[in-house]
Scaffold this active site. Structure first.
Site, short mmCIF file in Angstrom:
data_model
loop_
_atom_site.label_atom_id
_atom_site.label_comp_id
_atom_site.label_asym_id
_atom_site.label_seq_id
_atom_site.Cartn_x
_atom_site.Cartn_y
_atom_site.Cartn_z
N GLU A 2 -44.44 -60.49 21.63
CA GLU A 2 -43.14 -60.46 22.31
C GLU A 2 -43.12 -61.18 23.65
O GLU A 2 -42.45 -60.75 24.60
CB GLU A 2 -42.71 -59.00 22.52
CG GLU A 2 -43.59 -58.18 23.46
CD GLU A 2 -44.73 -57.46 22.78
OE1 GLU A 2 -45.31 -56.56 23.39
OE2 GLU A 2 -45.05 -57.80 21.63
N ASN A 3 -43.86 -62.28 23.78
CA ASN A 3 -43.87 -63.02 25.04
C ASN A 3 -42.44 -63.35 25.49
O ASN A 3 -41.61 -63.77 24.68
CB ASN A 3 -44.65 -64.33 24.88
CG ASN A 3 -46.00 -64.11 24.24
OD1 ASN A 3 -46.90 -63.52 24.81
ND2 ASN A 3 -46.14 -64.58 23.00
N GLU A 36 -40.11 -57.32 17.58
CA GLU A 36 -40.51 -58.20 18.69
C GLU A 36 -39.33 -58.52 19.59
O GLU A 36 -39.47 -58.64 20.82
CB GLU A 36 -41.14 -59.48 18.14
CG GLU A 36 -42.37 -59.26 17.27
CD GLU A 36 -43.45 -58.40 17.92
OE1 GLU A 36 -43.54 -58.40 19.17
OE2 GLU A 36 -44.19 -57.72 17.19
#
Length: 602
Positions: A2-3, A36
């Protein structure tokens, strides 16, 4: 991952192909993508203060994923699937004495990987669902909005969340903090014991331990929603159990009484003999209309049977209950039934009852398999499609002759006409939903020939989902050499991607022979595995295969091996596996005769 600004996914978690992706995999992709993206709020916008509050990231993302997918694909009924995919797996792990609280102190970097498990993700999601149900979704939503607004671009703790949720609306029985304290700070959950008595019910709670051992003395504040059936109508009522026990007055007559309606709350229910008998009859008569409730009745009974906490409730009782489900047609109920029967299968294999058990499975599955048929029907619910994909291959795996023949014919056409290639544009003889099961049937029946055919498909296809299906299937046969080849492939990183090496491993453990060969392979190659995967979650996954053992001597062997072999990051998982093996061994010793009699092996 989940950047912020660059969400990344594995191929199998992102890409679908309308022709070659099974419906269950489509759901999986939708769930992962939603998970995400949910982290953009829970994890990125608001970040946990320390690893102790990991569940604020993962628990919420694991709850929101279902919220989002249900909105987008209501026909999938994913909130029903939540009970099988999140709620019950969390109860399974959290019933171990080697579990841990949702909030667990983290004092060393090596401890971080260990808490990325079903407790932080799935129990976190389950207690959020319970609280949302108890508060009311609108009240919960208002509090959640306040939480996200106040702590945007900041760090938050669990106490911060509870305080913000109280902004949405006060609880008549006290604060959110007092209600939820033990659900996050204490390991485990309660079993709610319910007995019928003159003029009502008696309720009691205690820490449930799946091994049957004594737990701790924690008392939870337990939201209780129950339904009474009087033969014509049903009435839902609710209360909050705060103490160890309570007598409930109920003057109305009932033919059936069901507690924890909809499995909204995070606990097991243990019914007394009278109430259990009424529920069995209610299932037979079709008066338990919610499939989640039918699922929960047998799932809770299986947990009680496995723990051995009531001498009057043995595996025989569970096999008797299965008979009440002979007219069941709902996917989620069958999915749970078959998962629980798999637990019995572990014991049957260890005891040498595999052949008798397969005959039992064919008899059990034949009515629903014949009802569903091999071919999909126009306009049928998506859940029927998923049920067919589970039942038809499974009855073939257990040796149902007509299904085996049809599966092999379909596989032959699929292979000979190269329907697995991108160039093929027609209707496939082997729908994607059936492929995993049919591949296993082919290897089991045709041995090396099918093995080589599947390897050819594996090398030819560029579709990663297909490759994973094949890796999970090629070790499903009984040929020692093919099992050895499958296991060897798992560590040949020219053939199998490193991140996929667990798939052939998991595919070999379905039989007792395969399980023992796999454990021997892991022990022999542990030094190499450690060198390649130290510091990753792979060690946890590989250690988990030992939980399928059911003999005391295997428990000792596993314990001795890990005493003398390093397994960083998997220490807690090894302890959990050892506990599970011990539970299986005691269960088999206790119920061996009942299982043998039920499957016709006596």
């Amino acid at each position: 991952m989940e950047n912020w600004g660059c969400v990344t996914y594995r191929t199998v978690c992102l890409l679908v192909d309308e022709k070659n992706t099974a419906l269950k995999n489509k759901q999986y992709v939708a769930i992962v993508v939603a998970h995400e993206l949910a982290h953009q709020w829970f994890g990125n916008l608001v970040t946990m203060e320390w690893w102790t509050e990991l569940w604020l990231n993962e628990g919420f993302a694991s709850w929101v994923e279902y919220l989002a997918v249900d909105k987008l694909f209501p026909e999938w009924k994913v909130w029903q699937s939540f009970v099988n995919d999140a709620h019950n797996p969390a109860l399974g792990l959290d019933g171990l004495l080697t579990s841990h609280p949702i909030e667990v102190p983290v004092k060393h970097p090596s401890e971080i990987d260990e808490i990325f498990d079903a407790i932080s993700y799935l129990k976190g999601a389950a207690v959020i669902r319970m609280l949302a149900s108890h508060l009311g979704l609108e009240t919960f939503r208002k509090g959640l909005v306040a939480y996200l607004q106040k702590f945007a671009y900041k760090n938050a703790t669990t106490v911060d969340l509870w305080q913000m949720l109280e902004i949405g609306g006060k609880l008549p029985e006290g604060s959110v903090s007092s209600l939820m304290a033990n659900w996050t700070a204490k390991m485990g959950y309660p079993v709610l014991s319910v007995e019928a008595k003159e003029g009502g019910f008696s309720l009691g709670q205690q820490h449930f331990v799946s091994s049957g051992d004594k737990g701790h003395d924690t008392l939870w504040q337990v939201p209780v929603v129950y339904e009474l059936y009087d033969g014509k109508n049903r009435s839902a009522k609710k209360m909050l159990l705060k103490g160890a026990s309570e007598n409930m007055e109920e003057k109305g007559k009932y033919t059936c009484a069901l507690f924890n309606q909809g499995s909204q709350a995070y606990y097991r229910v243990k019914y007394g003999p009278k109430l259990r008998g009424l529920l069995f009859e209610g299932i037979k008569a079709g008066v338990i209309s919610d499939p989640v409730d039918r699922l929960a009745i047998q799932a809770d009974l299986m947990a009680i049977v496995k723990a051995g906490v009531d001498e009057s409730v043995t595996s025989k009782e569970y096999f008797d209950l299965i008979k009440a489900y002979k007219n069941e047609t709902e996917f989620i109920v069958w999915e749970s039934l078959l998962a629980n029967i798999q637990s019995l299968s572990v014991l049957a294999k260890a005891a040498g009852f595999q052949e008798a058990f397969s005959k039992y499975m064919v008899e059990l599955l034949q009515p629903i398999a014949e009802k569903l048929g091999w071919d999909s029907k126009e306009g049928e619910p998506a859940t029927d499609q998923m049920l067919r994909a589970q039942v038809i291959p499974l009855i073939g795996i257990h040796g149902h002759p007509p299904t085996v023949k049809k599966a092999l014919d379909a596989f032959t056409e699929f292979y000979d006409k190269k329907q697995y290639t991108e160039e093929f544009k027609g209707k496939s003889a082997l729908p994607a939903d059936f492929r995993s099961g049919v591949y296993r049937i082919a290897v089991k029946q045709n041995g090396e020939k099918a093995f080589e055919q599947l390897l050819m498909i594996y090398k030819t296809t560029t579709f990663q989902e297909e490759k994973v299906r094949i890796l999970r299937s090629i070790g499903a046969g009984n040929d020692d050499k093919l099992i050895e080849r499958t296991l060897a492939m798992s560590l040949d990183f020219k053939q199998v991607r490193k991140q996929d090496m667990m798939y052939p491993i998991f595919g070999t453990v379905g039989s007792e022979k395969g399980l023992r060969a796999t454990w021997a392979f892991l022990k022999k190659n542990w030094s190499f595995i450690l060198k390649e995967f130290k510091g990753t979650h792979m060690l946890v996954r590989l250690a988990s295969v030992t939980s399928r053992f059911a003999m005391e001597e295997d428990q000792k062997d596993v314990e001795e091996f890990f005493k003398s072999n390093e397994h960083p990051g998997a220490e807690r998982k090894v302890k959990q596996c050892l506990e599970s093996i011990g539970t299986n061994a005691r269960w088999l010793k206790r119920d061996r005769g009942a299982i043998a009699a039920a499957v016709g092996a006596a």
